[in-house]
Design a protein around this motif. Structure first.
Motif, PDB file in Angstrom:
ATOM      1  N   GLU A   4      29.180  42.416  32.535  1.00  0.00           N
ATOM      2  CA  GLU A   4      29.259  41.120  33.205  1.00  0.00           C
ATOM      3  C   GLU A   4      30.495  41.049  34.100  1.00  0.00           C
ATOM      4  OE1 GLU A   4      26.570  38.554  32.276  1.00  0.00           O
ATOM      5  OE2 GLU A   4      26.048  40.663  32.080  1.00  0.00           O
ATOM      6  N   GLN A   5      31.604  41.538  33.602  1.00  0.00           N
ATOM      7  CA  GLN A   5      32.845  41.517  34.392  1.00  0.00           C
ATOM      8  C   GLN A   5      32.729  42.403  35.623  1.00  0.00           C
ATOM      9  OE1 GLN A   5      35.494  42.655  31.217  1.00  0.00           O
ATOM     10  NE2 GLN A   5      36.165  40.544  30.856  1.00  0.00           N
ATOM     11  N   ARG A   6      32.097  43.553  35.465  1.00  0.00           N
ATOM     12  CA  ARG A   6      31.911  44.445  36.623  1.00  0.00           C
ATOM     13  C   ARG A   6      31.013  43.790  37.670  1.00  0.00           C
ATOM     14  NH1 ARG A   6      31.770  48.340  32.347  1.00  0.00           N
ATOM     15  NH2 ARG A   6      29.496  48.334  32.298  1.00  0.00           N
ATOM     16  N   LEU A   7      29.978  43.077  37.210  1.00  0.00           N
ATOM     17  CA  LEU A   7      29.079  42.400  38.132  1.00  0.00           C
ATOM     18  C   LEU A   7      29.812  41.292  38.899  1.00  0.00           C
ATOM     19  CD1 LEU A   7      26.350  41.848  39.382  1.00  0.00           C
ATOM     20  CD2 LEU A   7      25.704  40.577  37.316  1.00  0.00           C
ATOM     21  N   ILE A   8      30.618  40.525  38.192  1.00  0.00           N
ATOM     22  CA  ILE A   8      31.399  39.464  38.840  1.00  0.00           C
ATOM     23  C   ILE A   8      32.386  40.073  39.831  1.00  0.00           C
ATOM     24  CG2 ILE A   8      33.142  37.660  38.444  1.00  0.00           C
ATOM     25  CD1 ILE A   8      31.707  37.199  35.697  1.00  0.00           C
ATOM     26  N   HIS A   9      33.013  41.173  39.450  1.00  0.00           N
ATOM     27  CA  HIS A   9      33.971  41.845  40.336  1.00  0.00           C
ATOM     28  C   HIS A   9      33.287  42.294  41.626  1.00  0.00           C
ATOM     29  CE1 HIS A   9      37.661  44.760  40.415  1.00  0.00           C
ATOM     30  NE2 HIS A   9      37.849  43.687  41.166  1.00  0.00           N
ATOM     31  N   SER A  64      42.474  43.062  40.683  1.00  0.00           N
ATOM     32  CA  SER A  64      42.084  43.171  39.271  1.00  0.00           C
ATOM     33  C   SER A  64      41.063  42.097  38.906  1.00  0.00           C
ATOM     34  CB  SER A  64      43.316  43.027  38.384  1.00  0.00           C
ATOM     35  OG  SER A  64      42.951  42.795  37.043  1.00  0.00           O
ATOM     36  N   ILE A  65      40.009  42.514  38.230  1.00  0.00           N
ATOM     37  CA  ILE A  65      39.022  41.542  37.756  1.00  0.00           C
ATOM     38  C   ILE A  65      39.656  40.569  36.773  1.00  0.00           C
ATOM     39  CG2 ILE A  65      38.239  43.158  35.973  1.00  0.00           C
ATOM     40  CD1 ILE A  65      36.233  40.304  37.670  1.00  0.00           C
ATOM     41  N   LEU A  69      39.432  36.566  36.986  1.00  0.00           N
ATOM     42  CA  LEU A  69      38.897  35.743  35.909  1.00  0.00           C
ATOM     43  C   LEU A  69      39.924  34.706  35.435  1.00  0.00           C
ATOM     44  CD1 LEU A  69      37.057  38.469  33.805  1.00  0.00           C
ATOM     45  CD2 LEU A  69      36.017  36.750  35.309  1.00  0.00           C
ATOM     46  N   GLU A  70      41.184  35.100  35.389  1.00  0.00           N
ATOM     47  CA  GLU A  70      42.238  34.163  34.988  1.00  0.00           C
ATOM     48  C   GLU A  70      42.355  33.023  35.992  1.00  0.00           C
ATOM     49  OE1 GLU A  70      47.013  34.069  33.824  1.00  0.00           O
ATOM     50  OE2 GLU A  70      46.101  35.922  34.608  1.00  0.00           O
ATOM     51  N   ASN A  71      42.270  33.360  37.269  1.00  0.00           N
ATOM     52  CA  ASN A  71      42.342  32.345  38.319  1.00  0.00           C
ATOM     53  C   ASN A  71      41.167  31.377  38.230  1.00  0.00           C
ATOM     54  OD1 ASN A  71      43.310  31.070  40.704  1.00  0.00           O
ATOM     55  ND2 ASN A  71      41.901  32.275  41.936  1.00  0.00           N
ATOM     56  N   LEU A  72      39.977  31.907  38.006  1.00  0.00           N
ATOM     57  CA  LEU A  72      38.792  31.063  37.880  1.00  0.00           C
ATOM     58  C   LEU A  72      38.886  30.165  36.650  1.00  0.00           C
ATOM     59  CD1 LEU A  72      36.061  33.666  38.863  1.00  0.00           C
ATOM     60  CD2 LEU A  72      36.723  31.655  40.170  1.00  0.00           C
ATOM     61  N   SER A  73      39.428  30.699  35.569  1.00  0.00           N
ATOM     62  CA  SER A  73      39.601  29.904  34.348  1.00  0.00           C
ATOM     63  C   SER A  73      40.544  28.729  34.583  1.00  0.00           C
ATOM     64  CB  SER A  73      40.134  30.795  33.228  1.00  0.00           C
ATOM     65  OG  SER A  73      40.344  30.045  32.052  1.00  0.00           O
ATOM     66  N   LYS A  74      41.608  28.968  35.335  1.00  0.00           N
ATOM     67  CA  LYS A  74      42.553  27.892  35.660  1.00  0.00           C
ATOM     68  C   LYS A  74      41.885  26.793  36.468  1.00  0.00           C
ATOM     69  CE  LYS A  74      46.758  30.736  35.585  1.00  0.00           C
ATOM     70  NZ  LYS A  74      47.822  31.373  36.409  1.00  0.00           N
ATOM     71  N   LYS A  75      40.896  27.162  37.255  1.00  0.00           N
ATOM     72  CA  LYS A  75      40.175  26.197  38.069  1.00  0.00           C
ATOM     73  C   LYS A  75      38.995  25.576  37.320  1.00  0.00           C
ATOM     74  CE  LYS A  75      41.198  28.545  42.477  1.00  0.00           C
ATOM     75  NZ  LYS A  75      41.665  27.400  43.258  1.00  0.00           N
ATOM     76  N   ASN A  76      38.827  25.954  36.053  1.00  0.00           N
ATOM     77  CA  ASN A  76      37.707  25.480  35.222  1.00  0.00           C
ATOM     78  C   ASN A  76      36.350  25.897  35.781  1.00  0.00           C
ATOM     79  OD1 ASN A  76      39.305  24.124  33.236  1.00  0.00           O
ATOM     80  ND2 ASN A  76      39.631  22.462  34.710  1.00  0.00           N
TER      81      ASN A  76
END
Length: 294
Positions: A4-9, A64-65, A69-76
């Motif tokens: 899933e992480q590779r796909l998002i990346h 870096s993925i 992901l951390e940035n997206l998490s901060k943005k909810n």
């Protein structure tokens, strides 16, 4: 790193080339070798231009993925990939479903099968709001979630009417979630993430561009069991969405209007071509009861 992480990346940087992404995933469904592909390999194997393949290679290896992901998490912002259990069931059926959906709000709304889209002209007549209010009340009472595109006019009317009548709504936008477009709908962009859902297939940093909105329309059509046309000119984005819905085998419902009004010429053409003429929400609900019996 998970599949899933590779796909998002990959999607973060290749979202604008659906066919290249599809070719890569058909060749390597788990994306296990994603970081081993050289620019030359990307270009020759997946039919990407030299410039595009070099750019993708550089982006994958310099961003870096985990930071993404951390940035997206901060943005909810929650990412739902096409492999997820909560990926919308109807959307997965279309021939070009989004590989990743970016969501803010109540993503559990995507689990329901009772999704119905309401769209129409960006410059509606005064009849649009009256008709929308009349139809929406009973749909909400029957637990239908209202989908629309957060555009000016009928889209905004559908979202606001749903919220006013204590229903649930999903807004599908044609840009990244960092942007409010059009600005006139700022209130909806602020309200919908609180108790409803905003979704996009575009990474959060992507600015609104005209070319993205026709692609957005296929999601509005694909998400739902049916599509309701409040008002539509014969040549409009509404008709594009209606054609997507027909291609996907969805039910298309059109409200008739005065024959002299330009705002209803698209509705009347759709009715002539087989869309169901509706005069109340009862016409819609009865149609879906018939589907249940089949």
């Amino acid at each position: 790193m998970s599949k899933e992480q590779r796909l998002i990346h990959l999607h973060t940087f290749l979202f604008d080339d659906y066919h290249a992404m599809k070719r890569i995933l058909q060749f390597d469904p788990q994306l296990k070798n994603l970081y081993q592909y050289t620019p030359s390999y990307l270009s020759t194997t997946f039919r990407m231009s030299k410039r595009a393949s070099e750019k993708l290679y550089q982006q994958l290896h310099s961003n870096s993925i985990y930071d993404i992901l951390e940035n997206l998490s901060k943005k909810n912002i929650k990412m739902i990939t096409i492999n997820s259990d909560i990926y919308p069931i109807y959307l997965k059926e279309i021939h070009d479903p989004p590989f990743v959906l970016y969501c803010i709000g109540n993503h559990n709304l995507l689990k329901t099968k009772k999704l119905i889209s309401i769209i129409g002209s960006r410059k509606p007549s005064n009849l649009a709001k009256i008709n929308c209010d009349s139809i929406i009340k009973e749909l909400i009472s029957d637990q239908w979630v209202i989908v629309s595109g957060l555009a000016l006019g009928c889209d905004a009317i559908a979202h606001r009417s749903t919220i006013h009548h204590d229903g649930k709504t999903i807004g599908v936008i044609g840009s990244g979630l960092d942007f409010t477009y059009p600005k006139e709908n700022l209130d909806l962009y602020q309200e919908i993430p609180k108790n409803h859902l905003l979704i996009s297939e575009y990474p959060h940093y992507i600015k609104p561009e005209k070319r993205y909105f026709p692609r957005r329309n296929r999601i509005i059509a694909g998400l739902s069991k049916g599509l309701i046309i409040l008002e539509a000119n014969e040549r409009s984005g509404t008709m594009i969405t209606a054609n997507f819905a027909l291609d996907y085998g969805r039910e298309v419902f059109a409200i008739p209007g005065p024959i002299i009004m330009e705002e209803y010429k698209g509705n009347h053409r759709l009715i002539q071509e087989g869309a169901k003429l509706i005069t109340s929400s009862k016409d819609i609900l009865e149609e879906f009861i018939e589907f249940t019996k089949k």
